[in-house]
Design an enzyme around this catalytic site. Structure first.
Site, PDB file in Angstrom:
ATOM      1  N   SER A 145       0.729  -1.597   0.251  1.00  0.00           N
ATOM      2  CA  SER A 145       0.120  -0.031   0.009  1.00  0.00           C
ATOM      3  C   SER A 145       0.824   0.948  -0.174  1.00  0.00           C
ATOM      4  CB  SER A 145      -0.851  -0.402   1.055  1.00  0.00           C
ATOM      5  OG  SER A 145      -1.235   1.059   1.292  1.00  0.00           O
ATOM      6  N   TYR A 158      -1.852  -1.409  10.737  1.00  0.00           N
ATOM      7  CA  TYR A 158      -1.835  -1.464   9.435  1.00  0.00           C
ATOM      8  C   TYR A 158      -0.655  -1.296   8.732  1.00  0.00           C
ATOM      9  CZ  TYR A 158      -3.805  -1.002   4.873  1.00  0.00           C
ATOM     10  OH  TYR A 158      -4.356  -1.276   2.750  1.00  0.00           O
TER      11      TYR A 158
END
Ligand code: NAD
Length: 254
Positions: A145, A158
């Site tokens: 990401s 995350y």
């Protein structure tokens, strides 16, 4: 008609019941691959297979929780039994975890997010690489990401998991570069999928502000990420390994 890029190649995509994984599975199948659609979600996984078959492609669903070693080992074994090899893998399953600053992050959220996002990628790679070493070739793309490159306030677990995927990808890429296996990561920016839609349910104004925060003034699509995954997996990227390809409309360049 030109030859399909992944004609008769066997491809495994995890987290393929939805979003980026589904787009990747559909894109590989369109290019002639036989696709193992893996996900913990039964209905969505079957629906991806149906979409592939309706478009004239070939796919099989294998239900698996990729955070569990026994299920990953079985997934890889069954994939090889199904299509004879694993030529390309896209390790993509992931969760956002719950929102909260670092001092508010619970141990449960930390453990779950790191297990589902990071341990799963290591487990999948472990068994995929063992298979690819036997084949003498293969390529792997892991979904990281932009939160694997820069911080993401409110999602510390995350961001930690996605940064670690980049480090894991680079290490494994170096280890197997001379053995015919290329390993890369893709780093999507804000993409409209079930994951971001869940977030917008809680924060309805975030959809506009997230799009506005991107230099292109919009969110990306799962198909745009799939296109990058296809290129990284393809023979055209034959000299590319250990890279973290950003697909974000310029978001991380700011
Ligand atoms: P999504 O929620 O649409 O898809 C995620 C899929 O992973 C779901 O089908 C889910 O069932 C599956 N999954 C979750 N836990 C699993 C497990 N333990 N075992 C097997 N499958 C599991 O979300 P998405 O946006 O398509 O996310 C795909 C990947 O892309 C994730 O790794 C996510 O972190 C990453 N990503 C998404 C964005 C974005 O903006 N949407 C941005 C950057 C990175």
């Amino acid at each position: 008609m030109s030859q399909q890029q992944f004609h008769e190649r066997a491809v495994l995509v995890t987290g393929a019941a939805s979003g980026i994984g589904r787009a990747s599975a559909l894109a590989f199948a369109r290019e002639g691959a036989r696709v193992v659609v893996a996900d913990v979600a039964l209905e969505g996984g079957k629906e991806t297979v149906r979409l592939i078959e309706d478009a004239g492609g070939e796919a099989a669903f294998i239900q698996a929780d990729v955070s569990r070693a026994d299920e990953v080992e079985k997934l890889i074994r069954t994939s090889v039994e199904t299509y004879g090899s694993i030529d390309h893998a896209h390790n993509n399953a992931g969760i956002e975890g719950s929102q909260g600053y670092t001092a508010q992050c619970s141990e449960e959220n930390w453990d779950r997010t790191l297990t589902v996002n990071l341990k799963s990628v290591w487990l999948c790679m472990k068994y995929e690489i063992l298979q690819m070493l036997q084949q003498g070739r293969g390529s792997i793309v892991n979904t990281s990401s932009v939160a694997g490159l820069v911080g993401m306030a409110g999602f510390p677990a995350y961001a930690a998991s996605k940064h670690a995927i980049v480090g894991l990808t680079k290490s494994a890429a170096m280890e197997y570069a001379k053995r015919g296996i290329r390993i890369n990561a893709v780093c999507p920016g804000p993409i409209l999928t079930s994951m971001t839609q869940r977030f917008f349910k809680t924060y309805p104004h975030a959809e506009t502000s997230l799009a506005a925060s991107d230099p292109m003034g919009r969110m990306g699509t799962a198909d745009e990420v799939a296109a990058a995954i296809m290129w990284l997996s393809s023979d055209a990227a034959g000299f590319v390994t250990g890279s973290a390809l950003v697909v974000d409309g310029g978001w991380a360049a700011q």
